[in-house]
Design an enzyme around this catalytic site. Structure first.
Site, PDB file in Angstrom:
ATOM      1  NE  ARG A 198      -2.554   0.510   3.541  1.00  0.00           N
ATOM      2  CZ  ARG A 198      -1.949   1.075   4.585  1.00  0.00           C
ATOM      3  NH1 ARG A 198      -1.592   2.353   4.534  1.00  0.00           N
ATOM      4  NH2 ARG A 198      -1.681   0.388   5.662  1.00  0.00           N
TER       5      ARG A 198
ATOM      6  CE1 TYR B 191     -17.759  10.023 -16.003  1.00  0.00           C
ATOM      7  CE2 TYR B 191     -16.228  10.402 -14.187  1.00  0.00           C
ATOM      8  CZ  TYR B 191     -17.154   9.608 -14.836  1.00  0.00           C
ATOM      9  OH  TYR B 191     -17.482   8.385 -14.313  1.00  0.00           O
TER      10      TYR B 191
ATOM     11  CG  ASP C  33     -10.126  15.276 -16.375  1.00  0.00           C
ATOM     12  OD1 ASP C  33      -9.371  14.589 -17.091  1.00  0.00           O
ATOM     13  OD2 ASP C  33     -11.181  14.820 -15.893  1.00  0.00           O
TER      14      ASP C  33
ATOM     15  CE  LYS D  49     -12.894   6.763 -19.243  1.00  0.00           C
ATOM     16  NZ  LYS D  49     -12.741   6.730 -17.801  1.00  0.00           N
TER      17      LYS D  49
END
Length: 381
Positions: free
Chosen positions: A48, A101, A175, A200
């Site tokens: 982690r 978005y 973004d 994406k």
């Protein structure tokens, strides 16, 4: 190595030392042997907090965008949330575009606004509106820019907005998911932070879900890193490895995506069934000149408004054969979607509501002629 295409293949990708493997190994481990209490090997103790495969991707991402650090997350929204939690506090303000978005708007509106954050929505293509929205901004203010926007393909002038944001003391976030670092470099244009859905174009093969934050400030990078460590929204080693693999072909894919999108967009212009085509590469697009200045190409995303209204748009989206009806974007295969009831259903009834006659296309890397033929037969249907 200074050119983008070369760095995309090699940055953070040193051949494996013990074996000489050209592709660094995938480290599928949750924990690491310590040589003594507190004596970690190369800083690794638990995955982690650090994993060599994830670190390799993060080095690559930071290099491609020119940041001091990058963090790879389990999703794009996890990346955005970590950045916002590292940045905001009750009484803070987020100024966001009126076409983003839907999940980003939902994240701020439904999770951060109840915490005491103010959300202001404006048209980012109008600098005067942005300046007005930043007047009297509190100490903790984020100017959230998406360009090209999802799904109306609006273009924001990153350099101009960065100057306006910094004058007001705001953190400027871009973004860059639709463009990718292959086509647009927001940090070089003046932004402070870049965020991605690596699901994406960066991954590029519709086989992972991930996100990333790239930062130019070391102090803020440390804060984001702590939020990621504390909350644990890390990308898995395998997803990180697949994203690295995808990035190696990013430039050539983006060139093909852009060329194919141009062919599809131009084939739709002038069709009596089409009300409007939204693609910044078209000369009559309102943001064409800005996009031409700040992007290396116009990308593979376009939207089309159908003259026949919502029912025609739905029939069109359900009639393609090469374009698959599905959410998401940026993969090698072409996808088509109906944003009002799919990707942007969460903003229905708000000022971000998507026109109901709009269809969004993620143009893949198939043969351009086949893609053009597919949208034309769907229009005839």
């Amino acid at each position: 190595m200074t050119e983008f295409d070369t760095r995309a293949v090699h940055a953070g990708q040193e051949p494996d030392g013990p074996t000489g493997a050209v592709i660094p190994p995938l480290y599928l481990t949750s924990t690491y042997l310590q040589d003594g209490i507190g004596q970690m090997r190369n800083g690794y103790e638990y995955s982690r907090s650090g994993n060599p495969t994830r670190d390799s991707l993060q080095t690559l991402l930071a290099d491609l965008d020119g940041g001091v650090a990058a963090y790879s997350f389990s999703s794009g929204l996890a990346a955005e949330d970590a950045l916002l939690r590292a940045t905001l506090a009750p009484g803070a303000r987020v100024v966001m575009g009126n076409d983003v978005y839907g999940g980003t708007h939902r994240l701020v509106d439904r999770l951060h606004v109840p915490w005491g954050v103010e959300l202001v929505v404006v048209d980012m293509s109008d600098p005067d509106l942005v300046r007005a929205a930043l007047e009297g901004a509190p100490a903790k203010t984020v100017l959230w820019v998406e360009t090209p926007t999802n799904p109306l393909m609006k273009i924001a002038d990153v350099t101009a907005l960065a100057a306006i944001g910094h004058e007001a003391g705001a953190l400027v976030v871009v973004d860059n998911t639709f463009a990718s670092p292959a086509l647009q470099q927001p940090l070089a244009l003046g932004a402070d932070v870049v965020v991605y859905s690596t699901t994406k174009y960066l991954g590029g093969h519709s086989d992972i879900v991930g996100g990333a934050v790239v930062l130019r400030d070391a102090e803020l990078a440390e804060q984001v890193g702590f939020v990621q460590f504390g909350a644990g929204a890390i990308s898995s080693p395998f997803d990180a490895w697949l994203t690295i693999r995808g990035i190696k072909t990013l430039s050539v894919r983006m060139e093909r995506h852009s060329r194919n999108a141009q062919a599809v967009a131009e084939s739709l212009v002038g069709n009596p069934a089409v009300e409007r085509v939204y693609w910044p590469g078209l000369a009559d697009h309102p943001g064409h000149d800005v996009a031409a200045r700040q992007m290396r190409g116009f990308g593979g995303m376009l939207s089309v408004a159908l003259a026949g209204g919502p029912e025609a748009a739905k029939r069109f989206a359900e009639s393609t054969e090469v374009f698959a009806l599905a959410e998401s974007l940026g993969g090698v295969e072409s996808l088509i979607g109906y944003p009002s009831e799919m990707t942007h259903a969460s903003v229905k009834g708000t000022e971000l509501a998507v026109p109901e006659n709009l269809v969004r296309l993620s143009v893949g890397i198939e043969d351009a002629g086949d893609l053009v033929a597919d949208v034309q037969q769907a229009l005839r249907r």
